[in-house]
Design an enzyme around this catalytic site. Structure first.
Site, short mmCIF file in Angstrom:
data_model
loop_
_atom_site.label_atom_id
_atom_site.label_comp_id
_atom_site.label_asym_id
_atom_site.label_seq_id
_atom_site.Cartn_x
_atom_site.Cartn_y
_atom_site.Cartn_z
CD GLU A 195 -2.83 -1.20 2.42
OE1 GLU A 195 -2.74 -0.31 3.28
OE2 GLU A 195 -3.68 -2.11 2.47
CG ASN B 228 -0.59 -6.99 -1.44
OD1 ASN B 228 -1.18 -7.57 -2.36
ND2 ASN B 228 -1.05 -6.97 -0.20
CG HIS C 179 -9.70 -6.03 0.93
ND1 HIS C 179 -9.88 -7.20 1.64
CD2 HIS C 179 -8.39 -5.73 1.03
CE1 HIS C 179 -8.71 -7.57 2.16
NE2 HIS C 179 -7.79 -6.70 1.80
CD GLU D 83 -4.37 -8.10 1.67
OE1 GLU D 83 -5.26 -7.41 2.21
OE2 GLU D 83 -3.17 -7.79 1.71
CG ASP E 169 -12.40 -9.24 2.20
OD1 ASP E 169 -12.50 -8.24 1.45
OD2 ASP E 169 -11.75 -9.24 3.26
C1 XIL Z 1 -5.79 -6.62 8.51
C2 XIL Z 1 -5.97 -7.85 9.36
O1 XIL Z 1 -6.83 -8.74 8.68
C3 XIL Z 1 -6.54 -7.49 10.71
O2 XIL Z 1 -6.59 -8.62 11.56
C4 XIL Z 1 -5.68 -6.40 11.36
O3 XIL Z 1 -6.26 -6.00 12.58
C5 XIL Z 1 -5.54 -5.21 10.43
O4 XIL Z 1 -5.01 -5.65 9.18
N1 XIL Z 1 -4.93 -4.87 3.76
C6 XIL Z 1 -3.82 -5.53 4.21
C7 XIL Z 1 -3.87 -6.36 5.42
O5 XIL Z 1 -2.80 -5.51 3.50
O6 XIL Z 1 -2.66 -6.35 6.12
C8 XIL Z 1 -4.99 -5.98 6.33
O7 XIL Z 1 -5.10 -6.99 7.33
C9 XIL Z 1 -6.28 -5.85 5.56
C10 XIL Z 1 -6.16 -4.78 4.50
#
Ligand code: XIL
Length: 346
Positions: A156, A197, A233, A263, A265
């Site tokens: 990020e 990422n 996401h 990641e 969802d």
């Molecule tokens: C999130 C985790 O899932 C949580 O448990 C934590 O509290 C905060 O981070 N993008 C990312 C991840 O790259 O590291 C994040 O993970 C979700 C968003």
């Protein structure tokens, strides 16, 4: 006589169907079995303590061939004090993966979040902070040398406008923190696949354009970066158009880079509206389909094992149900959609 022949045929057919049914049950495919057959890394983010319990551990090993360290290898948990490293949780995850023949995606070396106070509030010069980052990367990556398939090196770093974010690392080191992080990670584990990422950079937009330009610049300088992770996401009423994700994957392929869905969802507002689970299933189906059709998409991962383990309800108030197993480990329509998509692309 005629009746007897007919009767035997009926019996044979029934027995045949029965056996077919049993074998279908006995060999019911899992996400993992289908992904293995296809040579795709199919992952899930996990926490160490969960893996020691069932059904969390058994479900992880049955359905996935890749685990991502959800929090265990972030800066704060691994390096809580300047002279202290803690690896218990990460060790648990890596050992679990090895015991079950799975690969590991480690997450993440350089990020603006989940950093310890001593780091964020320290009084740094460019040189002293470079030393801290170098030491951190050498220690953490070096500890697992040869055991981690993918490392998210930088997470990020891009704004929505497609320029480098003015984060802690940028302010204290400058834009070259990114290239040094990749060089140091490569030095510490020359076999690991090193990824950049980000989120909201899956389709075609100024941010994904910025990521593309960054990759091009790094490669031109000979920096060891090997791929781009698309966090993905998204939410059930909107996800980037599949054709844009495919085009973005293709242009990165043209640079010689691999890509991953890292990641995924698909969040739904609560309580779940009618038809939302089917819409969610369609989005999972589409994105996995794009990955399976891209030449360079090496992994597809979910961010959390079940709806009860998802980060979404904590970070997006009023949203949830974002994964493919419900809170009781029951497959949702999205699970079936992933199975069908893998079967279609065998
Ligand atoms: C999130 C985790 O899932 C949580 O448990 C934590 O509290 C905060 O981070 N993008 C990312 C991840 O790259 O590291 C994040 O993970 C979700 C968003």
């Amino acid at each position: 006589m005629r009746f007897r022949i007919f009767g035997s045929i009926v019996i044979c057919v029934l027995v045949g169907f029965g056996a077919f049914g049993v074998s279908r049950w006995a060999f019911k495919p899992t996400l993992r079995s289908l992904a293995d057959a296809r040579g795709l890394d199919f992952g899930v983010s996990v926490g160490g303590s969960g893996l020691r319990t069932d059904p969390y551990g058994s479900t992880t090993a049955r359905e996935f061939n890749l685990v991502a360290t959800e929090n265990a290898l972030k800066f704060e948990p691994t390096h809580p004090n300047p002279d202290e490293y803690t690896f218990d949780e990460a060790d648990t995850i890596v050992e679990f993966a090895e015991a079950h023949g799975m690969s590991v995606e480690a997450h993440a070396l350089v990020w603006q979040n989940q950093n310890p106070d001593w780091l964020m509030n320290g009084d740094w010069t460019r040189e002293t902070l470079m030393d801290v980052l170098h030491d951190h990367i050498a220690t953490v990556v070096g500890r697992y040398r040869g055991r981690i398939k993918y490392w998210v090196v930088v997470n990020e770093a891009m704004t929505d406008e497609g320029v480098l974010a003015d984060n802690f690392w940028m302010q204290n080191i400058g834009p070259d923190y990114i290239e040094w992080a990749f060089r140091w990670a490569h030095e510490a584990d020359p076999d690991a696949v090193l990824l950049y990422n980000d989120f909201n950079a899956e389709g075609l937009n100024p941010k994904s354009g910025g990521v593309y330009n960054l990759m091009k610049d790094l490669l031109a300088k000979g920096v060891p970066v090997h791929g781009v992770g698309f966090q993905t996401h998204v939410y059930y009423v909107w996800s980037p158009p599949p054709a844009e994700i495919a085009a973005n994957m293709q242009r990165l392929n043209d640079l010689g880079l691999q890509v991953q869905i890292t990641e995924m969802d698909v969040r739904i507002d609560q309580p779940v509206p009618e038809g939302a689970l089917e819409m969610q299933a369609d989005i999972f189906r589409e994105v996995l389909g794009v990955c399976l059709e891209a030449e360079n998409c090496t992994a597809f991962s979910l961010w959390g094992l079940t709806d009860a383990h998802s980060w979404i309800p904590y970070f997006y108030e009023g949203w949830g149900s974002a994964l493919v197993l419900d809170g009781d480990y029951r497959p949702k329509p999205a699970y079936d959609a992933l199975i069908e998509t893998l079967e279609k692309h065998k």
